[in-house]
Design an enzyme around this catalytic site. Structure first.
Site: not given
Ligand code: 13P
Length: 324
Positions: A93, A191, A228-229
């Site tokens: 990631d 995020h 960022g979900a």
């Molecule tokens: P969140 O912070 O919304 O859980 O997003 C995580 C993400 O996109 C990690 O790459």
């Protein structure tokens, strides 16, 4: 040097093709502990869902790529020992440099993200192209990013203050010229803890599904990724604050918008923060309830089923149960 196939992993190619045409999305979960990875594996065994395990730059600093890949290999063995064959991807990631991506591939990652989203367009294309050439020579798939999500990817990471939506025309050109296998786009997700700002009448804004549709129309069949979900459930925020924490309740991405996105070209949805706050809320609660504990297993063993419930719910909203 390890090949991910020896570890029982797959890349995202077939997984995304099935998700795209099957009208669901593949859950992509960050993990930072063995208990968390086990909770994810528990949930995918129960639902027979494909899954993407996300290893962030902070996890690399914590465990290193080599140990991360070995831990995931043990998780894949658990699936096999349950008599199942479920596709599992180990994905880097937010790979921040070409070298970072190379180390991941050398240690057995089956998919990588090269995040050039903060670079000028041409530099992002050049970096992505170079990474794609290297990764494809190892049959590893590559996710790139165009547009900027606000917020920090994780604690301690430097975040962006403002988001910049992905331009559909630029996305089409980027996909064609970079050779990336999937593209993370910015349509209003963020995020971290701070996400949606409610409208003055209290309703929530919609993600920019118009941008998503435009890209899907221009580049049919191409897998899109949403970062960022997380939903930022009030239940976890309340539990953290009731047990000595102090974090602000914010509005995350509503489940119905993720359900809607899952039926489009979106083939991967990233969830990190919901997992963090679920684990931390329950850890704080359990420590409060067991003041005489001297062994951290008092919380590690008991947070696993709580995290499993969270992942079962995510698999349900993404529609991936039974799709392995
Ligand atoms: P969140 O912070 O919304 O859980 O997003 C995580 C993400 O996109 C990690 O790459």
């Amino acid at each position: 040097m390890y090949n991910y196939k020896e570890l029982g992993l797959v890349n995202t190619k077939e997984m995304f093709e099935k998700a795209y045409y099957g009208g669901y999305t593949v859950p992509a979960f960050n993990f930072i502990s063995i208990e968390q990875m086990n909770a994810i594996i528990d949930a995918v065994i129960e639902t027979k869902s494909p899954v993407i395990l996300l290893a962030s730059p902070n996890l690399h600093r914590q465990l290193g790529h080599e140990m991360t890949a070995r831990v995931v290999q043990a998780g894949v063995d658990r699936i096999k020992n349950a008599g199942l064959e479920l596709p599992v991807v180990l994905h880097l990631d937010h790979g921040m440099s070409f070298e970072h991506c190379v180390t991941a591939v050398e240690n057995g990652f089956s998919s990588i993200m090269i995040d050039g989203s903060a670079l000028p367009f041409e530099e992002n294309i050049a970096l992505t192209k170079k990474t794609v050439e290297y990764a494809h020579a190892h049959d590893v798939t590559v996710e790139a990013e165009l547009g900027i999500l606000s917020g920090a990817e994780e604690d301690g990471a430097e975040g962006h203050r403002e988001s910049m939506y992905t331009d559909p025309g630029m996305a089409e050109e980027f996909i064609q010229r970079s050779g990336a296998d999937s593209l993370a786009i910015s349509i209003g997700t963020c995020h971290g803890l701070v996400k949606m700002k409610p409208n003055p009448d209290g309703t929530l804004p919609e993600l920019r599904f118009d941008i998503l549709k435009h890209i899907q129309k221009n580049v049919p069949g191409f897998p899109i990724v949403l970062h960022g979900a997380s939903n930022i459930s009030p239940e976890y925020v309340k539990m953290i604050n009731q047990h000595g924490g102090h974090i602000e309740q914010t509005v995350g991405i509503p489940d119905d918008q993720i359900r809607k996105a899952a039926k489009t070209a979106v083939c991967k949805v990233n969830i990190a923060t919901d997992g963090w706050i679920c684990a931390l809320a329950n850890t704080r609660r359990i420590l409060d309830e067991n003041p005489a504990a001297i062994d951290s297993r008092v919380f590690t063993l008991k947070t696993r089923p709580e995290m499993k419930e969270l992942y079962l719910h995510k698999i349900d909203i993404m529609g991936s149960a039974g799709k392995a």
